[in-house]
Design a protein around this motif. Sequence first.
Motif, PDB file in Angstrom:
ATOM      1  N   ASP A   1      -9.388 -13.137  32.819  1.00  0.00           N
ATOM      2  CA  ASP A   1      -9.918 -11.775  32.785  1.00  0.00           C
ATOM      3  C   ASP A   1     -11.037 -11.660  31.749  1.00  0.00           C
ATOM      4  O   ASP A   1     -10.915 -10.967  30.734  1.00  0.00           O
ATOM      5  N   VAL A   2     -12.147 -12.351  32.033  1.00  0.00           N
ATOM      6  CA  VAL A   2     -13.297 -12.337  31.134  1.00  0.00           C
ATOM      7  C   VAL A   2     -13.991 -10.983  31.197  1.00  0.00           C
ATOM      8  O   VAL A   2     -14.371 -10.510  32.260  1.00  0.00           O
ATOM      9  N   LYS A   3     -14.143 -10.357  30.047  1.00  0.00           N
ATOM     10  CA  LYS A   3     -14.807  -9.056  29.949  1.00  0.00           C
ATOM     11  C   LYS A   3     -16.191  -9.145  29.313  1.00  0.00           C
ATOM     12  O   LYS A   3     -17.050  -8.300  29.566  1.00  0.00           O
ATOM     13  N   ARG A   4     -16.387 -10.155  28.460  1.00  0.00           N
ATOM     14  CA  ARG A   4     -17.645 -10.253  27.715  1.00  0.00           C
ATOM     15  C   ARG A   4     -18.075 -11.722  27.604  1.00  0.00           C
ATOM     16  O   ARG A   4     -17.223 -12.616  27.517  1.00  0.00           O
ATOM     17  N   ILE A   5     -19.395 -11.936  27.567  1.00  0.00           N
ATOM     18  CA  ILE A   5     -19.958 -13.242  27.268  1.00  0.00           C
ATOM     19  C   ILE A   5     -20.971 -13.080  26.148  1.00  0.00           C
ATOM     20  O   ILE A   5     -21.882 -12.248  26.242  1.00  0.00           O
ATOM     21  N   TYR A   6     -20.788 -13.868  25.089  1.00  0.00           N
ATOM     22  CA  TYR A   6     -21.730 -13.869  23.968  1.00  0.00           C
ATOM     23  C   TYR A   6     -22.444 -15.216  23.925  1.00  0.00           C
ATOM     24  O   TYR A   6     -21.817 -16.269  24.089  1.00  0.00           O
ATOM     25  N   VAL A   7     -23.723 -15.174  23.669  1.00  0.00           N
ATOM     26  CA  VAL A   7     -24.489 -16.378  23.392  1.00  0.00           C
ATOM     27  C   VAL A   7     -24.400 -16.686  21.904  1.00  0.00           C
ATOM     28  O   VAL A   7     -24.501 -15.785  21.069  1.00  0.00           O
ATOM     29  N   ASN A   8     -24.179 -17.956  21.561  1.00  0.00           N
ATOM     30  CA  ASN A   8     -24.232 -18.399  20.162  1.00  0.00           C
ATOM     31  C   ASN A   8     -24.927 -19.760  20.152  1.00  0.00           C
ATOM     32  O   ASN A   8     -24.293 -20.792  20.336  1.00  0.00           O
ATOM     33  N   THR A   9     -26.239 -19.756  19.975  1.00  0.00           N
ATOM     34  CA  THR A   9     -27.056 -20.957  20.143  1.00  0.00           C
ATOM     35  C   THR A   9     -27.887 -21.204  18.901  1.00  0.00           C
ATOM     36  O   THR A   9     -28.551 -20.290  18.412  1.00  0.00           O
ATOM     37  N   TRP A  10     -27.884 -22.470  18.437  1.00  0.00           N
ATOM     38  CA  TRP A  10     -28.551 -22.796  17.181  1.00  0.00           C
ATOM     39  C   TRP A  10     -29.638 -23.833  17.395  1.00  0.00           C
ATOM     40  O   TRP A  10     -29.581 -24.647  18.307  1.00  0.00           O
ATOM     41  N   ALA A  11     -30.627 -23.786  16.517  1.00  0.00           N
ATOM     42  CA  ALA A  11     -31.740 -24.737  16.482  1.00  0.00           C
ATOM     43  C   ALA A  11     -32.604 -24.585  17.731  1.00  0.00           C
ATOM     44  O   ALA A  11     -32.742 -23.497  18.277  1.00  0.00           O
ATOM     45  N   ILE A  12     -33.186 -25.706  18.195  1.00  0.00           N
ATOM     46  CA  ILE A  12     -34.268 -25.655  19.166  1.00  0.00           C
ATOM     47  C   ILE A  12     -33.930 -24.921  20.456  1.00  0.00           C
ATOM     48  O   ILE A  12     -34.799 -24.316  21.067  1.00  0.00           O
ATOM     49  N   ASN A  13     -32.676 -24.954  20.905  1.00  0.00           N
ATOM     50  CA  ASN A  13     -32.336 -24.287  22.163  1.00  0.00           C
ATOM     51  C   ASN A  13     -32.305 -22.770  22.041  1.00  0.00           C
ATOM     52  O   ASN A  13     -32.176 -22.070  23.050  1.00  0.00           O
ATOM     53  N   GLY A  14     -32.402 -22.241  20.818  1.00  0.00           N
ATOM     54  CA  GLY A  14     -32.486 -20.796  20.673  1.00  0.00           C
ATOM     55  C   GLY A  14     -33.702 -20.211  21.372  1.00  0.00           C
ATOM     56  O   GLY A  14     -33.701 -19.033  21.764  1.00  0.00           O
ATOM     57  N   GLN A  15     -34.760 -21.024  21.554  1.00  0.00           N
ATOM     58  CA  GLN A  15     -35.955 -20.552  22.246  1.00  0.00           C
ATOM     59  C   GLN A  15     -35.635 -20.119  23.669  1.00  0.00           C
ATOM     60  O   GLN A  15     -36.284 -19.207  24.207  1.00  0.00           O
ATOM     61  N   LEU A  16     -34.634 -20.750  24.276  1.00  0.00           N
ATOM     62  CA  LEU A  16     -34.222 -20.359  25.632  1.00  0.00           C
ATOM     63  C   LEU A  16     -33.939 -18.866  25.708  1.00  0.00           C
ATOM     64  O   LEU A  16     -34.377 -18.178  26.633  1.00  0.00           O
ATOM     65  N   TRP A  17     -33.216 -18.349  24.715  1.00  0.00           N
ATOM     66  CA  TRP A  17     -32.791 -16.951  24.784  1.00  0.00           C
ATOM     67  C   TRP A  17     -33.919 -16.006  24.401  1.00  0.00           C
ATOM     68  O   TRP A  17     -33.968 -14.868  24.905  1.00  0.00           O
ATOM     69  N   LEU A  18     -34.832 -16.431  23.525  1.00  0.00           N
ATOM     70  CA  LEU A  18     -36.020 -15.625  23.257  1.00  0.00           C
ATOM     71  C   LEU A  18     -36.820 -15.470  24.551  1.00  0.00           C
ATOM     72  O   LEU A  18     -37.234 -14.355  24.906  1.00  0.00           O
ATOM     73  N   ASP A  19     -37.027 -16.574  25.287  1.00  0.00           N
ATOM     74  CA  ASP A  19     -37.748 -16.506  26.561  1.00  0.00           C
ATOM     75  C   ASP A  19     -36.993 -15.646  27.572  1.00  0.00           C
ATOM     76  O   ASP A  19     -37.590 -14.826  28.287  1.00  0.00           O
ATOM     77  N   TYR A  20     -35.699 -15.855  27.665  1.00  0.00           N
ATOM     78  CA  TYR A  20     -34.852 -15.141  28.625  1.00  0.00           C
ATOM     79  C   TYR A  20     -34.987 -13.625  28.431  1.00  0.00           C
ATOM     80  O   TYR A  20     -35.163 -12.868  29.399  1.00  0.00           O
ATOM     81  N   LEU A  21     -34.935 -13.190  27.174  1.00  0.00           N
ATOM     82  CA  LEU A  21     -35.042 -11.763  26.886  1.00  0.00           C
ATOM     83  C   LEU A  21     -36.482 -11.278  27.009  1.00  0.00           C
ATOM     84  O   LEU A  21     -36.747 -10.216  27.564  1.00  0.00           O
ATOM     85  N   ASP A  22     -37.421 -12.050  26.466  1.00  0.00           N
ATOM     86  CA  ASP A  22     -38.816 -11.627  26.459  1.00  0.00           C
ATOM     87  C   ASP A  22     -39.352 -11.450  27.876  1.00  0.00           C
ATOM     88  O   ASP A  22     -40.191 -10.580  28.128  1.00  0.00           O
ATOM     89  N   GLN A  23     -38.868 -12.265  28.807  1.00  0.00           N
ATOM     90  CA  GLN A  23     -39.327 -12.192  30.194  1.00  0.00           C
ATOM     91  C   GLN A  23     -38.506 -11.232  31.046  1.00  0.00           C
ATOM     92  O   GLN A  23     -38.691 -11.147  32.261  1.00  0.00           O
ATOM     93  N   GLY A  24     -37.574 -10.532  30.417  1.00  0.00           N
ATOM     94  CA  GLY A  24     -36.828  -9.495  31.123  1.00  0.00           C
ATOM     95  C   GLY A  24     -35.693  -9.986  31.986  1.00  0.00           C
ATOM     96  O   GLY A  24     -35.222  -9.259  32.869  1.00  0.00           O
ATOM     97  N   ARG A  25     -35.193 -11.222  31.748  1.00  0.00           N
ATOM     98  CA  ARG A  25     -34.113 -11.728  32.600  1.00  0.00           C
ATOM     99  C   ARG A  25     -32.809 -10.953  32.393  1.00  0.00           C
ATOM    100  O   ARG A  25     -32.005 -10.837  33.324  1.00  0.00           O
ATOM    101  N   HIS A  26     -32.595 -10.449  31.165  1.00  0.00           N
ATOM    102  CA  HIS A  26     -31.361  -9.690  30.923  1.00  0.00           C
ATOM    103  C   HIS A  26     -31.281  -8.491  31.866  1.00  0.00           C
ATOM    104  O   HIS A  26     -30.202  -8.168  32.381  1.00  0.00           O
TER     105      HIS A  26
END
Length: 498
Positions: A225-250
Amino acid sequence: MKPMGEVWSPRLSVAASLVLTMAAPVGAQTPSMPQFSLVPPSGRLPLASASRHGTEYVDLEGGGYVEEEYYLLGLAPAITASGEQVFDAPYVTRFLIRKPKDPGRFNGTVVLEPFSWMGERGAGWILTRNYLMRKGYAFVGYTLSINRPANDPKTLDWDPEPRNLNLDFMRRYDYKRYAPLGSYYDSDRFRRGSGPDQYPPQAQGIAAQLALLLKSNHGPTQGLDVKRIYVNTWAINGQLWLDYLDQGRHQQWRMPDGKPLIDAYMTGHIVYGDLGGEVLRVPRKLPEDAPFVTVYSQAEVVHDARQEIALPPDTDQPKLRYYEVTGMPHLRLADQGTEGTEPHPADGDKRNDPRCQFLYDEPVETVVSAILDAMDRWVRDGTPMPKAERVAREGKGVARDLQTGNMVGGVRPPWIKVPSATYLTDQETGCGSAYDTKVPYSAQQMKALYGSHANYASRFEAAKQQAIKEGYLLPEDAVLVKPVASPADFTGPLRSEP
């Protein structure tokens, strides 16, 4: 889309530094549901397994947890660094899930982390594993890597014979298990800035499809019964989430009921744009319904100070927090992945430099766990995360206290509030390593600051209580934070481990 402030330039003052566009999920769509299957046993533990003795190890059985490895496969869009969706292509990757054996212990949240391409390292797991298991989270780490191309942008400049930066490394480790993995990549056609894009073009689509699978309670999360998903990403792969948000994927990619795939984003040890492309510190399309949290070590603080990159102010709507943690190195010995090695500062041509002798490895995982816990409360019950002052700037650098030598401002753990050393960064010392170093105080300095070890220990304990009050240390983790100096350090040279 509703503008929330003036256009932000990374080199403007903080007062005029914000562009925050909150985009509603207009025209949102649900990603394709990927396929999955258990990875057959090969006689070896998986890469990045928490059961392998090393930096990611934890007693899963004793903690009531189980670890499973799955293949994930599907069709995902290939996306350029500028956000253009070019075409869909097949992919095969893998993920590890660690979850409570008893579904009743599960707290409803999955923490998602792409493993670093450097040895399949799970830095987010390493920094929070005790907290996650104590609180009943599930954790999913997944492979975000490529076959080694002839023109590999991750290695050309500094490592002509890489051991652990792509899928070739994984196949050398266990060919039977990892031979099927692969995703689309073309370094000539997909560019970031003036060079090849170091990030797989399908990274965003794979992340969204995996989040959909996990949150739909299919297969690996069935019964949780998953209700929430949190991203916790460190170092170089953090750029993935900056791109993901900046490009409106959320806003673009949602659950079938319109709710977000991902409920909170936390990244650390990453200066976005450092590997080419546009320098941003905040996505231009921040979501209304998810926090965005970035945690800097001292290295990232010094980088941005020298580049005169101003950080935006913390806001509660949209939910934005930046934490600059003093006394936190960019890399610790405990953060290494499989076969991961870095030169020790004292092994280089500065082996006689007193600034290059001692690493610092204080328990920063306690600070990170407290920040993650605060983000969780912000999502679940709306309690805003604490706001921390920034490290003070001085010219094109950071301000340091004349008495202690340590940075002024920022999040200040007990070992900085009551220090026994000056904590430096490689950018300042030039020791030549991804590790940062400290200069321990002499016995004379310790006596001048504290008089006796008893006084020092008393003040250190008070600093721990203050950290708990400020929200940067959980009471359950206080036992892990111990005085760095010993009684002997008041009578002779401070004995720190190199």
